[in-house]
Design a protein around this motif. Structure first.
Motif, short mmCIF file in Angstrom:
data_model
loop_
_atom_site.label_atom_id
_atom_site.label_comp_id
_atom_site.label_asym_id
_atom_site.label_seq_id
_atom_site.Cartn_x
_atom_site.Cartn_y
_atom_site.Cartn_z
N HIS A 1 61.65 -43.43 18.65
CA HIS A 1 61.42 -43.65 17.42
C HIS A 1 61.12 -44.92 16.69
N ARG A 2 61.88 -45.89 17.02
CA ARG A 2 61.94 -47.43 16.54
C ARG A 2 60.41 -47.76 16.96
N LEU B 1 66.93 -46.64 12.85
CA LEU B 1 66.11 -47.24 13.75
C LEU B 1 66.88 -48.01 15.13
N ARG C 1 66.12 -42.69 20.20
CA ARG C 1 66.31 -43.76 19.13
C ARG C 1 65.14 -45.02 19.27
N ALA D 1 60.38 -54.69 11.93
CA ALA D 1 61.80 -53.93 11.50
C ALA D 1 62.19 -54.48 10.10
N LEU E 1 57.94 -48.66 13.70
CA LEU E 1 57.73 -49.99 13.79
C LEU E 1 56.15 -50.54 13.84
#
Length: 571
Positions: free
Chosen positions: A250-251, A571, A247, A527, A255
């Motif tokens: 991926h974030r 996210l 995660r 974000a 972003l």
């Protein structure tokens, strides 16, 4: 049987605290070293003058070190360190230390005791002043280390990426964090608006503060930190650890690709702005933002025996407006009082400074401070070599009459044609009569940190009441809804410049409530930008209605999380 990625570890304890910095991380713990300890035997003082001089020089050394670190930083970090340096140079603290030495205490003991008494006073005062007690404790530890010739309290260096765990984290340490090594922060103490929270957000680090049980975490123990939920899982299951790591990766990937102006998926503009203070305007302007939604001007006033001149202020504002040519700059007038007392602007003793003479109310006692500042802003706004959209707003406005008074003062100073004039909504009275305030000003900006405190009658620095200070509280959202509705009907912009604007899910709710601009620390903008791009304005309104109908902040957050688009909640 192979464990799935979401399978929990039934034996893994989960510690709960205050969600302070979004994101997650899994890594071994590295604890902050304990502060320096005084020897059991206090030496006898043979030369009082020499001992007083040593104590004084130790405090000045700490202040100089903090100021030197601040000079290498900008924004929130520089402002926080400079404010802490002011505490180390406080003449009243120095007087108490010297008095203790005069009464027979050795320098290090005198520093410890005087700082302790000062901390007790701050904690008893409550509000913003209580928030500074941890900063003073750091000054004490550093000065004692200087006097005893011990290593300066500081950060651990285990030689690998880690989760930093501490009783509390002082600003001087937080701003020095190497984010390639420190993956998350966990502290036992700290409130939702403490300096640790503010600086963690500015660094983009996952953080959990006010975490009961953090003192039980030992070096090398692996933990999974969830800065969105405010949880710390000890010895997480392999699947959990892998899920958190994926995660986080991926974030970062998602972003890093989010850029440009804020827009909903159907093209409705939502300005994404910066909270800013002391620092290099050109560095602030380099961030991917549409301008500044909150310029804290206190840094111009704090470290002085006399207020800055109109010319000095004009020079600072002019440079800032030039750096943000083509973008918005919203200047908040001096928010003195409470935790930011000024030597040249005494307001008298107050039992509860958070409810006293602060913000716009200071003009009742020292009107020239505000009139000079407005004159300087107007002079800078008239400079021909910038095209910034200048806005000016007053903090702690409570009534329509105060809004009308501030607008008149701003126009008298020459801001009627060169800038938009607004006020902050930080107390329930202003929110309840927002429609009447907007009869007198061009815009309003909601300070959610203070509005939460005053709405819930809960000290914003008190970690024992995080649920009451949660910006997802339906009562707080109802007040924001009332302000947003007033803005829609008056065709006026409504901003949010509190910590709530940094939460991507809550940002969607705020837009649904009628908020037209969001101002926060730079790392949070991507974000929020990403979340907006995946929801239409109508969907934001639907999420807002779900949040308003909930009976608790936990339920409000959970319902919105379930209803939001998976691209955002993942996210």
């Amino acid at each position: 049987m192979e464990q799935t990625e979401s399978a929990p570890n039934p034996t893994a304890p989960v510690l709960k605290g205050i969600a302070a910095g979004p994101g997650g991380a899994v890594a071994p713990v590295a604890r902050m070293a304990a502060p320096p300890s005084l020897p059991e035997r206090e030496p006898e003082v043979t030369d009082t003058v020499e001992e007083q001089s040593a104590a004084r020089e130790a405090l000045f050394s700490v202040a100089a070190d903090l100021e030197g670190r601040a000079a290498e930083l900008d924004g929130e970090a520089a402002a926080v360190l400079n404010a802490q340096a002011l505490m180390a140079r406080d003449p009243e603290l120095r007087r108490q230390v010297e008095e203790d030495v005069q009464n027979g205490s050795a320098a290090a003991w005198a520093v410890r005791d005087a700082c302790g008494r000062y901390q007790d006073l701050l904690l008893a005062a409550g509000g913003y002043l209580a928030e500074r007690a941890a900063d003073l404790g750091d000054i004490r530890d550093r000065a004692v280390a200087v006097l005893l010739g011990l290593p300066m309290p500081g950060l651990p260096d285990p030689g690998h990426p880690h989760v930093l765990v501490a009783e509390d984290l002082a600003p001087a340490d937080t701003v020095r964090l190497d984010t390639s090594q420190v993956l998350a922060i966990v502290t036992r103490l700290g409130g939702p608006t403490s300096h640790t929270v503010i600086l963690a957000r500015s660094l983009g680090l996952p953080a959990v503060v006010g975490c009961a049980g953090a003192d039980t975490l030992t070096d090398g123990t692996t933990v999974a930190v969830d800065g969105d939920a405010g949880t710390v899982e000890v010895d997480p299951a392999p699947g959990t650890a892998e899920r958190v790591r994926r995660r986080a990766e991926h974030r970062r990937a998602v972003l890093s690709a989010a850029s440009g102006p804020g827009r909903t998926s159907d093209g409705v503009a939502v300005s994404l702005l910066l909270n800013a203070g002391e620092g290099d305007p050109d560095e602030a302007a380099a961030h991917d933002s549409e301008g500044i939604g909150l310029l804290r001007t206190e840094f111009l006033f704090l470290d002085r025996a006399e207020p800055p001149t109109i010319a000095e202020q004009t020079e600072v504002y002019t440079r800032l407006f030039r750096a943000f040519t083509g973008r918005t700059v919203t200047v908040r007038t001096l928010d003195a009082g409470s935790d930011k007392p000024l030597a040249f602007a005494e307001t008298g003793p107050e039992d509860n400074p958070a409810l006293g003479v602060r913000g716009f109310r200071t003009a009742r006692v020292h009107p020239t401070l505000l009139s000079d500042q407005l004159t300087a802003i107007a002079a800078a706004a008239r400079e021909p070599d910038h095209q910034a959209r200048v806005r000016v707003m007053a903090p702690m406005v409570s009534t329509p009459a105060e809004a009308e008074e501030f607008a008149a003062l701003a126009r008298t100073a020459g801001l009627g044609t060169t800038a938009e004039i607004g006020v902050m909504v930080e107390v329930p009275a202003a929110a309840l009569l927002a429609d009447r305030l907007l009869n007198h000003v061009d815009f309003v900006s909601i300070g959610t940190n203070d509005l939460a405190q005053y709405t819930m009658a809960a000290d914003r620095t008190l970690g024992a009441l995080p649920d009451l200070l949660d910006p997802w509280q339906p009562a707080l959202l109802s007040l924001i809804d009332k302000v947003g509705d007033a803005g829609r009907r008056a065709d006026r912009s409504v901003g949010v410049c509190g910590e709530a604007a940094a939460d991507p899910l809550l940002a969607l709710v705020l837009v649904g409530l009628g908020v037209t601009s969001l101002s926060t620390a730079p790392p949070a903008l991507s974000a929020v930008r990403f979340a907006l791009a995946h929801h239409s304005k109508a969907e934001c309104r639907g999420l807002a209605e779900l949040a308003l109908a909930a009976d608790s902040p936990e339920r409000s957050r959970e319902i919105v999380r379930r209803a939001a688009h998976p691209e955002v909640t993942d996210l």
